[in-house]
Design an enzyme around this catalytic site. Structure first.
Site, PDB file in Angstrom:
ATOM      1  NE  ARG A   1      -3.776  -8.252   7.854  1.00 51.39           N
ATOM      2  CZ  ARG A   1      -2.644  -7.814   8.382  1.00 51.39           C
ATOM      3  NH1 ARG A   1      -1.895  -8.605   9.104  1.00 51.39           N
ATOM      4  NH2 ARG A   1      -2.265  -6.565   8.180  1.00 51.39           N
TER       5      ARG A   1
ATOM      6  CE  LYS B   1      -0.249   2.091  10.069  1.00 54.43           C
ATOM      7  NZ  LYS B   1       0.001   1.349   8.806  1.00 54.43           N
TER       8      LYS B   1
ATOM      9  CG  ASP C   1      -8.649  -1.034  11.665  1.00 51.27           C
ATOM     10  OD1 ASP C   1      -8.618   0.198  11.469  1.00 51.27           O
ATOM     11  OD2 ASP C   1      -7.628  -1.750  11.679  1.00 51.27           O
TER      12      ASP C   1
ATOM     13  NE  ARG D   1       5.759   2.129   5.807  1.00 52.37           N
ATOM     14  CZ  ARG D   1       5.439   3.297   5.285  1.00 52.37           C
ATOM     15  NH1 ARG D   1       5.971   3.695   4.148  1.00 52.37           N
ATOM     16  NH2 ARG D   1       4.549   4.071   5.880  1.00 52.37           N
TER      17      ARG D   1
ATOM     18  CG  ASP E   1      -5.038   1.513   9.055  1.00 47.98           C
ATOM     19  OD1 ASP E   1      -4.617   1.746   7.895  1.00 47.98           O
ATOM     20  OD2 ASP E   1      -4.349   0.993   9.952  1.00 47.98           O
TER      21      ASP E   1
ATOM     22  CB  CYS F   1      -3.228 -15.587  16.073  1.00 52.34           C
ATOM     23  SG  CYS F   1      -3.112 -14.449  14.698  1.00 52.34           S
TER      24      CYS F   1
ATOM     25  CB  CYS G   1      -8.577  -9.857  14.827  1.00 50.79           C
ATOM     26  SG  CYS G   1      -7.362 -10.061  13.502  1.00 50.79           S
TER      27      CYS G   1
ATOM     28  NE  ARG H   1      -3.353   0.313   3.078  1.00 48.04           N
ATOM     29  CZ  ARG H   1      -3.433   0.149   4.398  1.00 48.04           C
ATOM     30  NH1 ARG H   1      -2.788   0.961   5.204  1.00 48.04           N
ATOM     31  NH2 ARG H   1      -4.158  -0.814   4.907  1.00 48.04           N
ATOM     32  CE1 TYR H   2       0.731   4.603   3.833  1.00 47.03           C
ATOM     33  CE2 TYR H   2       0.852   2.485   4.931  1.00 47.03           C
ATOM     34  CZ  TYR H   2       0.284   3.734   4.812  1.00 47.03           C
ATOM     35  OH  TYR H   2      -0.702   4.122   5.655  1.00 47.03           O
TER      36      TYR H   2
ATOM     37  CB  CYS I   1      -7.327 -10.107  19.476  1.00 46.84           C
ATOM     38  SG  CYS I   1      -5.618 -10.641  19.688  1.00 46.84           S
TER      39      CYS I   1
HETATM   40  C1  LIG Z   1       0.521   0.220   8.745  1.00 51.12           C
HETATM   41  C2  LIG Z   1       1.027  -0.351   7.519  1.00 51.12           C
HETATM   42  C3  LIG Z   1       2.391  -0.287   7.198  1.00 51.12           C
HETATM   43  C4  LIG Z   1       3.431   0.311   8.139  1.00 51.12           C
HETATM   44  O1  LIG Z   1       3.253   1.658   8.290  1.00 51.12           O
HETATM   45  P1  LIG Z   1       4.270   2.490   9.214  1.00 51.12           P
HETATM   46  O2  LIG Z   1       3.616   3.811   9.374  1.00 51.12           O
HETATM   47  O3  LIG Z   1       5.553   2.541   8.466  1.00 51.12           O
HETATM   48  O4  LIG Z   1       4.431   1.750  10.501  1.00 51.12           O
HETATM   49  C5  LIG Z   1       2.797  -0.805   6.006  1.00 51.12           C
HETATM   50  N1  LIG Z   1       1.937  -1.358   5.133  1.00 51.12           N
HETATM   51  C6  LIG Z   1       0.630  -1.451   5.411  1.00 51.12           C
HETATM   52  C7  LIG Z   1      -0.257  -2.084   4.411  1.00 51.12           C
HETATM   53  C8  LIG Z   1       0.130  -0.956   6.604  1.00 51.12           C
HETATM   54  O5  LIG Z   1      -1.178  -1.049   6.864  1.00 51.12           O
HETATM   55  S1  SF4 Z   2      -5.045  -8.926  16.442  1.00 49.00           S
HETATM   56 FE1  SF4 Z   2      -5.610 -10.523  14.916  1.00 49.00          FE
HETATM   57  S2  SF4 Z   2      -3.698 -10.960  13.830  1.00 49.00           S
HETATM   58 FE2  SF4 Z   2      -3.131  -9.895  15.739  1.00 49.00          FE
HETATM   59  S3  SF4 Z   2      -2.742 -11.543  17.227  1.00 49.00           S
HETATM   60 FE3  SF4 Z   2      -4.874 -10.911  17.484  1.00 49.00          FE
HETATM   61  S4  SF4 Z   2      -6.041 -12.323  16.162  1.00 49.00           S
HETATM   62 FE4  SF4 Z   2      -3.891 -12.443  15.513  1.00 49.00          FE
END
Ligand SMILES: *Cc1c(COP(=O)(O)O)cnc(C)c1O
Ligand code: SF4
Length: 401
Positions: free
Chosen positions: A141, A344, A300, A123, A337, A132, A139, A119-120, A136
């Protein structure tokens, strides 16, 4: 006052040798209503979710290590740590906002190949497992985690590595999941060696909740493997000061003592940590262990999280109260987010009262009023040598087309 960290309350029926073995913790994970009943006096409102989850797949997986379960109250349903790990019927209520994929990670523009989220520009996230050791309830994701895919399929792995290799503008790879530290030392070592073989990968991050939910995972061998792949940043996920047991504190210090910087990402959660007293207690205890509080995330709007989310106004208020009182080193960045993959956005308290091209006026956190007057615009020059770094800058920006 000296900060102290107390041991987890191990049940007498378990030997210390088992308790301190992370594979024992994973093998003895609590998954069913029956398992949870051994650690908790379950309320009707909690039992309901277990019953629903047996017939309906839409309930997010339920799982915890015995260690993490031992940190929560056996009797009090609204205990902060219990709210993180024991499902509650409120998960099933009609939400104001409920997204399967709040970060837009399934959108093809962010997901060039399976397992890579780009996305960025500089990175990527590399999701190397779906497992996991604790699920949580908040979560973000849920669309990935819990599918019980341990280490990813070899074909996905090779394709993801190939994507990182050919995307030469990338500087950083963030291992995530699932929890990357649920895989074996051998598998993790392979990933780190493969990434280190790619010239343009400068920084590796490992995002993990294992130091919180199974700190015994942080063995000497694990630390040795990570240390060898330097520079690696370890991103932990402590949400509450009670999660910082002496075992967790030792795990954090073992990383730092070996030159592996630790940063913490917390999530502001309703009824868990949404009070400045709790955030400062967590942040100071982390900082004392040399773990930098990095992010304080807005929760989120993932499915079933309505009752665990704070309002953004709540979060801003907490940040504002902490500002100025808490060391800058201990102060996490408040970030939201933007739903649907917007990336972000940050908040900082706004102390500005007026602005013009000439000057800006402020009232500081403790009431001091003053202006910042801009320098003469005709003085402004570019640094003489900036062109030396221009190619590097352009290639970084071009990494994501
Ligand atoms: C949060 C995130 C990052 C890392 O962002 P930083 O601000 O550098 O910590 C990188 N990729 C994705 C997809 C993210 O959601
Ligand atoms: S927040 Fe989601 S991905 Fe992170 S440890 Fe908990 S269940 Fe796993």
């Amino acid at each position: 006052m000296k900060l102290t960290y107390t041991p987890s309350p191990k049940p007498e029926s378990v030997s210390s040798q088992d308790w301190d073995d992370w594979t024992w913790q994973l093998r003895h994970s609590l998954k069913s209503e029956k398992d949870f009943s051994t650690y908790f006096d379950l309320a009707e409102s909690e039992r309901k979710v277990f019953a629903t989850s047996e017939n309906a797949k839409e309930v997010f997986n339920i799982r915890t290590t015995p260690y993490y379960a031992s940190l929560a109250s056996k009797t009090i349903v609204n205990d902060p740590i219990r709210r993180i790990l024991v499902p509650h019927e409120k998960e099933l209520f009609d939400p104001k906002q409920a997204m399967l994929d709040p970060l837009g990670e399934r959108k093809s523009k962010n997901n060039p190949v399976p397992r890579i989220i780009h996305r960025y520009s500089d990175r990527v996230l590399f999701l190397i497992t779906d497992i996991c050791s604790v699920y949580c309830r908040y979560c973000t994701r849920k669309h990935f985690t819990g599918s019980d895919q341990a280490f990813i399929k070899n074909s996905e792995y090779e394709n993801a590595i190939e994507y990182i290799r050919k995307t030469t503008g990338l500087r950083e790879v963030i291992l995530s999941g699932g929890d990357p530290l649920t895989i074996s030392d051998g598998q993790l070592e392979r990933v780190l060696i493969d990434l280190r073989a790619i010239d343009h990968v400068e920084i590796i991050r490992i995002g993990t909740r294992m130091p919180v939910v199974a700190p015994m995972r942080v063995t000497d061998n694990l630390v040795k493997i990570i240390k060898k792949a330097k520079p690696v940043f370890l991103m932990t996920h402590f949400n509450h000061p009670r999660e910082l047991t002496s075992e967790a504190a030792e795990a954090v210090e073992r990383f730092v003592d070996n030159g592996i910087p630790v940063m913490n990402q917390m999530v502001l959660l309703n009824g868990v940590n949404n009070h400045p007293a709790i955030v400062q207690a967590l942040s100071r205890r982390l900082l004392y262990l040399r773990a930098k509080p990095y992010y304080m995330f807005q929760c989120d709007p993932s499915i079933g999280t309505d009752y665990l989310r704070t309002t953004i106004e709540d979060s801003l208020q907490i940040q504002k109260e902490l500002w100025g009182h808490l060391s800058g080193l201990a102060m996490p960045n408040l970030a939201v987010d933007i739903p649907d993959g917007g990336g972000k956005t940050y908040y900082t308290p706004d102390f500005e009262t007026s602005s013009s091209l000439e000057k800006r006026s402020y009232i500081g956190w403790d009431g001091v009023e003053a202006d910042y007057v801009n320098p003469e615009a005709s003085h402004i020059v570019k640094p003489l040598d900036y062109e030396l770094y221009l190619d590097e800058w352009e290639s970084l920006k071009a990494a994501k087309k």
